[in-house]
Design a protein around this motif. Structure first.
Motif, PDB file in Angstrom:
ATOM      1  N   ASP A 163       0.881  -1.171  -0.141  1.00 41.31           N
ATOM      2  CA  ASP A 163       0.040   0.059  -0.034  1.00 41.31           C
ATOM      3  C   ASP A 163       1.000   1.270  -0.037  1.00 41.31           C
ATOM      4  O   ASP A 163       0.352   2.507  -0.360  1.00 41.31           O
ATOM      5  N   GLY A 185       2.370  -8.129   6.720  1.00 37.50           N
ATOM      6  CA  GLY A 185       0.997  -8.230   5.981  1.00 37.50           C
ATOM      7  C   GLY A 185       0.411  -9.595   5.623  1.00 37.50           C
ATOM      8  O   GLY A 185       0.950 -10.456   6.539  1.00 37.50           O
ATOM      9  N   SER A 186      -0.484  -9.626   4.965  1.00 38.73           N
ATOM     10  CA  SER A 186      -0.991 -11.028   4.568  1.00 38.73           C
ATOM     11  C   SER A 186      -1.635 -10.789   3.278  1.00 38.73           C
ATOM     12  O   SER A 186      -2.005  -9.648   2.826  1.00 38.73           O
ATOM     13  N   ASP A 188      -4.667 -11.595   2.391  1.00 40.07           N
ATOM     14  CA  ASP A 188      -6.032 -11.052   2.545  1.00 40.07           C
ATOM     15  C   ASP A 188      -6.082  -9.575   3.040  1.00 40.07           C
ATOM     16  O   ASP A 188      -6.902  -8.661   2.665  1.00 40.07           O
ATOM     17  N   ASP A 189      -5.205  -9.168   3.837  1.00 41.84           N
ATOM     18  CA  ASP A 189      -5.225  -7.725   4.403  1.00 41.84           C
ATOM     19  C   ASP A 189      -4.398  -6.747   3.934  1.00 41.84           C
ATOM     20  O   ASP A 189      -4.615  -5.677   3.752  1.00 41.84           O
ATOM     21  N   TRP A 191      -0.444  -5.569   2.208  1.00 45.96           N
ATOM     22  CA  TRP A 191       1.282  -5.584   2.629  1.00 45.96           C
ATOM     23  C   TRP A 191       1.359  -3.961   2.838  1.00 45.96           C
ATOM     24  O   TRP A 191       1.081  -3.003   2.085  1.00 45.96           O
TER      25      TRP A 191
END
Length: 221
Positions: A163, A185-186, A188-189, A191
């Motif tokens: 991001d 991060g992940s 799904d969520d 980085w």
């Protein structure tokens, strides 16, 4: 998950500044071997639980000293290999055709993933294969994962997925051999890049422009 992306050590093609993306690719120069041997100390503070390398020989040779020092197996995955040069293979990276390689790659990061490298893969294919290995690592439950990969692939994937890394930042910040980008991060969520070749990366709107490295006092570096 803490994700540590490491560019491989120096190769003869790096010395000659040639695009060299085909498997298995060259080995390391003497300097590249020294760079690989320095990785365990450089990453001494990282609690690495899993170690990946691409299918290109240079990443596996770079990962070997770190694997030996940590008692880890090197998980070899095709998905984190270099972005395919296609028809641009072995051209000098600083010529018109060589510059087209990076323009195409960063167009992928900007969202034009249908664009195809001349004679090579599309952005959707390149980012998709990289995403798949990152997703595998995240699903393993490891808290910290290191992946020895390639300069263009790391820069483009980080620009596309982190991001706080924009295209201009990734374009202007090349990674030296064994340069490290650390993200958190992940899949799904999302980085966030924490550091890029040793410099902190500012969150959007904090301490500088999006994706700008900052010094310890928060001023742009």
């Amino acid at each position: 998950m803490r994700l540590i992306l490491v560019r491989h050590g120096q190769t003869p093609s790096n010395v000659d500044f040639l695009l060299d993306t085909a498997v298995p690719g060259p080995g390391l120069t003497e300097l590249g071997e020294r760079q690989a041997r320095a990785l365990p100390e450089a990453l001494a503070d990282e609690d690495i639980e899993a170690l990946y390398a691409s299918t290109l020989v240079r990443t596996q040779l770079t990962a070997a000293p770190l694997a030996a020092a940590r008692g880890l197996d090197v998980l070899v995955r095709d998905g984190i290999r270099e972005l395919e040069a296609g028809d641009l293979e072995k051209v000098p990276g600083d010529t018109g055709p060589g510059l087209l390689y990076m323009r195409t790659a960063f167009a992928w990061a900007a969202g034009d993933t249908a664009l195809r490298m001349p004679g090579g893969e599309s952005g959707a294919e390149a980012l998709g294969r990289y995403d798949a290995v990152v997703a595998e690592a995240a699903a393993s439950g490891a808290g910290t994962v290191a992946m020895v990969s390639h300069g263009a692939a790391i820069r483009v994937w980080a620009a596309a997925r982190a991001d706080n890394v924009d295209i201009a930042f990734a374009e202007s910040h090349r990674l030296d051999n064994t340069g490290v980008v650390i993200l958190e991060g992940s899949p799904d969520d999302g980085w966030k890049a924490l550091s890029w070749a040793g410099a902190s990366v500012a969150p959007a709107g904090e301490g500088g422009p999006t994706g700008s490295p900052v010094t310890g006092d928060g001023a742009p570096a």
